[in-house]
Design an enzyme around this catalytic site. Structure first.
Site, PDB file in Angstrom:
ATOM      1  N   ASN A 144       0.815  -1.148   0.006  1.00  0.00           N
ATOM      2  CA  ASN A 144      -0.064   0.112   0.029  1.00  0.00           C
ATOM      3  C   ASN A 144       0.851   1.082   0.102  1.00  0.00           C
ATOM      4  O   ASN A 144       1.657   1.615   0.812  1.00  0.00           O
ATOM      5  CB  ASN A 144      -1.096  -0.086   1.292  1.00  0.00           C
ATOM      6  CG  ASN A 144      -1.702   1.135   1.454  1.00  0.00           C
ATOM      7  OD1 ASN A 144      -1.705   2.227   0.424  1.00  0.00           O
ATOM      8  ND2 ASN A 144      -2.290   1.278   2.505  1.00  0.00           N
ATOM      9  N   TRP A 145       1.114   1.789  -1.264  1.00  0.00           N
ATOM     10  CA  TRP A 145       1.851   2.949  -1.352  1.00  0.00           C
ATOM     11  C   TRP A 145       1.538   4.231  -0.640  1.00  0.00           C
ATOM     12  O   TRP A 145       2.263   5.324  -0.741  1.00  0.00           O
ATOM     13  CB  TRP A 145       2.315   3.212  -2.782  1.00  0.00           C
ATOM     14  CG  TRP A 145       2.916   2.039  -3.466  1.00  0.00           C
ATOM     15  CD1 TRP A 145       3.539   0.825  -2.949  1.00  0.00           C
ATOM     16  CD2 TRP A 145       3.384   2.139  -4.593  1.00  0.00           C
ATOM     17  NE1 TRP A 145       4.241   0.109  -3.700  1.00  0.00           N
ATOM     18  CE2 TRP A 145       4.274   0.609  -4.763  1.00  0.00           C
ATOM     19  CE3 TRP A 145       3.558   2.616  -5.779  1.00  0.00           C
ATOM     20  CZ2 TRP A 145       4.734   0.395  -6.195  1.00  0.00           C
ATOM     21  CZ3 TRP A 145       3.992   2.395  -6.902  1.00  0.00           C
ATOM     22  CH2 TRP A 145       4.860   0.961  -7.341  1.00  0.00           C
ATOM     23  N   LYS A 146       0.288   4.448  -0.207  1.00  0.00           N
ATOM     24  CA  LYS A 146      -0.362   5.556   0.017  1.00  0.00           C
ATOM     25  C   LYS A 146      -0.017   6.605  -0.739  1.00  0.00           C
ATOM     26  O   LYS A 146      -0.020   6.373  -1.933  1.00  0.00           O
ATOM     27  CB  LYS A 146       0.186   5.718   1.701  1.00  0.00           C
ATOM     28  CG  LYS A 146      -0.260   4.615   2.514  1.00  0.00           C
ATOM     29  CD  LYS A 146       0.208   4.523   3.890  1.00  0.00           C
ATOM     30  CE  LYS A 146      -0.079   3.166   4.574  1.00  0.00           C
ATOM     31  NZ  LYS A 146       0.038   3.242   6.049  1.00  0.00           N
ATOM     32  N   GLU A 198      -5.186  -4.729  10.679  1.00  0.00           N
ATOM     33  CA  GLU A 198      -4.067  -3.817  10.822  1.00  0.00           C
ATOM     34  C   GLU A 198      -4.447  -3.056  12.115  1.00  0.00           C
ATOM     35  O   GLU A 198      -5.074  -2.082  12.259  1.00  0.00           O
ATOM     36  CB  GLU A 198      -4.149  -2.857   9.802  1.00  0.00           C
ATOM     37  CG  GLU A 198      -3.868  -3.339   8.254  1.00  0.00           C
ATOM     38  CD  GLU A 198      -3.173  -2.193   7.235  1.00  0.00           C
ATOM     39  OE1 GLU A 198      -2.280  -2.753   6.701  1.00  0.00           O
ATOM     40  OE2 GLU A 198      -3.922  -1.203   7.305  1.00  0.00           O
ATOM     41  N   GLY A 245       2.799   2.723  10.657  1.00  0.00           N
ATOM     42  CA  GLY A 245       4.067   3.599  10.574  1.00  0.00           C
ATOM     43  C   GLY A 245       4.495   4.005  11.850  1.00  0.00           C
ATOM     44  O   GLY A 245       4.894   4.886  11.848  1.00  0.00           O
ATOM     45  N   HIS A 290      -9.390   1.256   4.789  1.00  0.00           N
ATOM     46  CA  HIS A 290      -8.111   1.507   5.640  1.00  0.00           C
ATOM     47  C   HIS A 290      -8.110   2.546   6.517  1.00  0.00           C
ATOM     48  O   HIS A 290      -9.206   3.320   6.522  1.00  0.00           O
ATOM     49  CB  HIS A 290      -7.064   2.001   4.521  1.00  0.00           C
ATOM     50  CG  HIS A 290      -5.553   2.124   5.086  1.00  0.00           C
ATOM     51  ND1 HIS A 290      -5.233   2.947   6.003  1.00  0.00           N
ATOM     52  CD2 HIS A 290      -4.628   0.999   5.063  1.00  0.00           C
ATOM     53  CE1 HIS A 290      -3.893   2.738   6.437  1.00  0.00           C
ATOM     54  NE2 HIS A 290      -3.511   1.442   5.792  1.00  0.00           N
ATOM     55  N   GLY A 303       3.026  -1.054   4.300  1.00  0.00           N
ATOM     56  CA  GLY A 303       3.047   0.303   3.926  1.00  0.00           C
ATOM     57  C   GLY A 303       4.474   1.012   3.683  1.00  0.00           C
ATOM     58  O   GLY A 303       5.045   0.633   2.506  1.00  0.00           O
ATOM     59  N   GLY A 304       5.239   1.379   4.522  1.00  0.00           N
ATOM     60  CA  GLY A 304       6.462   2.023   4.334  1.00  0.00           C
ATOM     61  C   GLY A 304       7.422   1.130   3.644  1.00  0.00           C
ATOM     62  O   GLY A 304       8.144   1.534   2.682  1.00  0.00           O
ATOM     63  N   SER A 364       3.593  -1.957  10.195  1.00  0.00           N
ATOM     64  CA  SER A 364       5.244  -1.930  10.701  1.00  0.00           C
ATOM     65  C   SER A 364       5.948  -3.380  10.118  1.00  0.00           C
ATOM     66  O   SER A 364       6.574  -3.884  10.896  1.00  0.00           O
ATOM     67  CB  SER A 364       5.422  -1.522  11.959  1.00  0.00           C
ATOM     68  OG  SER A 364       5.211  -0.105  12.275  1.00  0.00           O
ATOM     69  N   GLU A 380      -6.595   4.799   7.772  1.00  0.00           N
ATOM     70  CA  GLU A 380      -6.472   6.243   7.429  1.00  0.00           C
ATOM     71  C   GLU A 380      -7.791   6.663   6.798  1.00  0.00           C
ATOM     72  O   GLU A 380      -8.006   7.962   6.892  1.00  0.00           O
ATOM     73  CB  GLU A 380      -5.357   6.319   6.565  1.00  0.00           C
ATOM     74  CG  GLU A 380      -4.047   6.303   7.389  1.00  0.00           C
ATOM     75  CD  GLU A 380      -2.783   5.489   6.733  1.00  0.00           C
ATOM     76  OE1 GLU A 380      -2.683   5.464   5.393  1.00  0.00           O
ATOM     77  OE2 GLU A 380      -1.937   4.913   7.105  1.00  0.00           O
TER      78      GLU A 380
HETATM   79  P1  13P Z   1       3.186   0.652   7.640  1.00  0.00           P
HETATM   80  O1  13P Z   1       3.860  -0.752   7.239  1.00  0.00           O
HETATM   81  O2  13P Z   1       3.869   1.582   7.292  1.00  0.00           O
HETATM   82  O3  13P Z   1       3.335   0.339   9.153  1.00  0.00           O
HETATM   83  O4  13P Z   1       1.756   0.522   6.966  1.00  0.00           O
HETATM   84  C1  13P Z   1       0.926  -0.379   7.177  1.00  0.00           C
HETATM   85  C2  13P Z   1      -0.526  -0.037   6.257  1.00  0.00           C
HETATM   86  O5  13P Z   1      -1.060   0.842   6.753  1.00  0.00           O
HETATM   87  C3  13P Z   1      -0.552  -0.958   4.987  1.00  0.00           C
HETATM   88  O6  13P Z   1      -1.856  -0.351   4.660  1.00  0.00           O
END
Ligand code: 13P
Length: 250
Positions: free
Chosen positions: A9-11, A167, A173, A95, A233-234, A212, A97
């Site tokens: 998930n590149w956000k 999640e 993050g 998600h 994510g990251g 993470s 967010e």
């Molecule tokens: P991180 O891997 O950056 O913690 O993000 C997880 C995420 O929100 C994937 O959707």
């Protein structure tokens, strides 16, 4: 046997140039790692480039969200048919967010799940508790409520067409990963809840962990019996790290 899925998930990250580099790096590394299923979810505007670069490869792609509407006066929204136009196979829904910053309710997320499914997209349904909810001891209640919204709207069989991503919001993050045991407990709870309605759907359901996840903790997490991959994510923004997680998923 459930095939693991590793999805990035590149956000809201990247530029056209960095997206090209990242896709190129993943494509070059992926043959060796041969994980069952790998996908990336760039932000909308990079989907045409993603389709161009990944078409014919073993890597899938998808959107990060979608509208519940088909078309019309909905400024800023993107319809399922538009994701189809760019070859998406997946779409993330709910998600945390989106739930937090865009106040998406369980009902709205369930509707998005339904719309994605009807369009032939594989929804990746994100569920998970906040730190306050975990500390209050209501993690199971929260994920059950988020899951039930979809089951109530679409029926348990609808879950066979999608993927769940557990999640924990406090792990996203933050560098604070849930321990493999903490994650496994919730994954087992989710599978058990689905099994109350359909043992068959529960058995085939892929439940990814997100929060993470990195190359050095992915193996232990995905090694747990109810953890079927990751939503990253990251670490999905660096080809080497993402590929490291794909390798761990093997
Ligand atoms: P991180 O891997 O950056 O913690 O993000 C997880 C995420 O929100 C994937 O959707």
């Amino acid at each position: 046997m459930r095939r693991p899925l590793v999805a990035g998930n590149w956000k809201m990250n990247g530029s056209l140039e960095s997206v090209r580099d990242l896709l190129d790096g993943i494509k070059r590394g992926i043959d060796e790692v041969r994980v069952a299923e790998v996908a990336v979810c760039p932000t909308y505007v990079f989907l045409p480039e993603t389709e161009k670069l990944l078409a014919g490869s073993v890597i899938g792609w998808g959107g990060q969200d979608l509208s519940t509407e088909g078309a019309g006066a909905f400024t800023g929204e993107v319809a399922a048919s538009m994701l189809n136009d760019f070859g998406c196979q997946y779409v993330i829904v709910g998600h945390s967010e989106r739930r937090t910053y865009h106040v998406e309710s369980d009902e709205l997320v369930a509707k998005k799940y339904a719309v994605a499914r009807a369009a032939g997209l594989k929804p990746i349904l994100c569920i998970g508790e906040t730190l306050e909810e975990r500390e209050a001891g209501i993690t199971e209640q929260v994920v059950a409520r988020q899951l039930d919204a979809v089951i109530d709207l679409e029926g348990v069989d609808a879950l066979a067409d999608g993927v769940i991503a557990y999640e924990p919001v406090w792990a996203i993050g933050t560098g604070k990963t849930a321990t493999p045991e903490q994650a496994q407990d919730v994954h087992a709870f989710i599978r058990g809840r689905v099994a109350q309605k359909s043992a068959e759907v529960a058995e085939g359901l892929r439940i990814l962990y997100g929060g993470s996840m990195k190359p050095d903790n992915a193996g232990e997490l995905i090694g747990k019996p109810d953890i079927d991959g990751g939503l990253i994510g990251g670490a999905s923004l660096k080809a080497e790290d993402f590929l490291g997680i794909c390798t761990a998923a093997n």
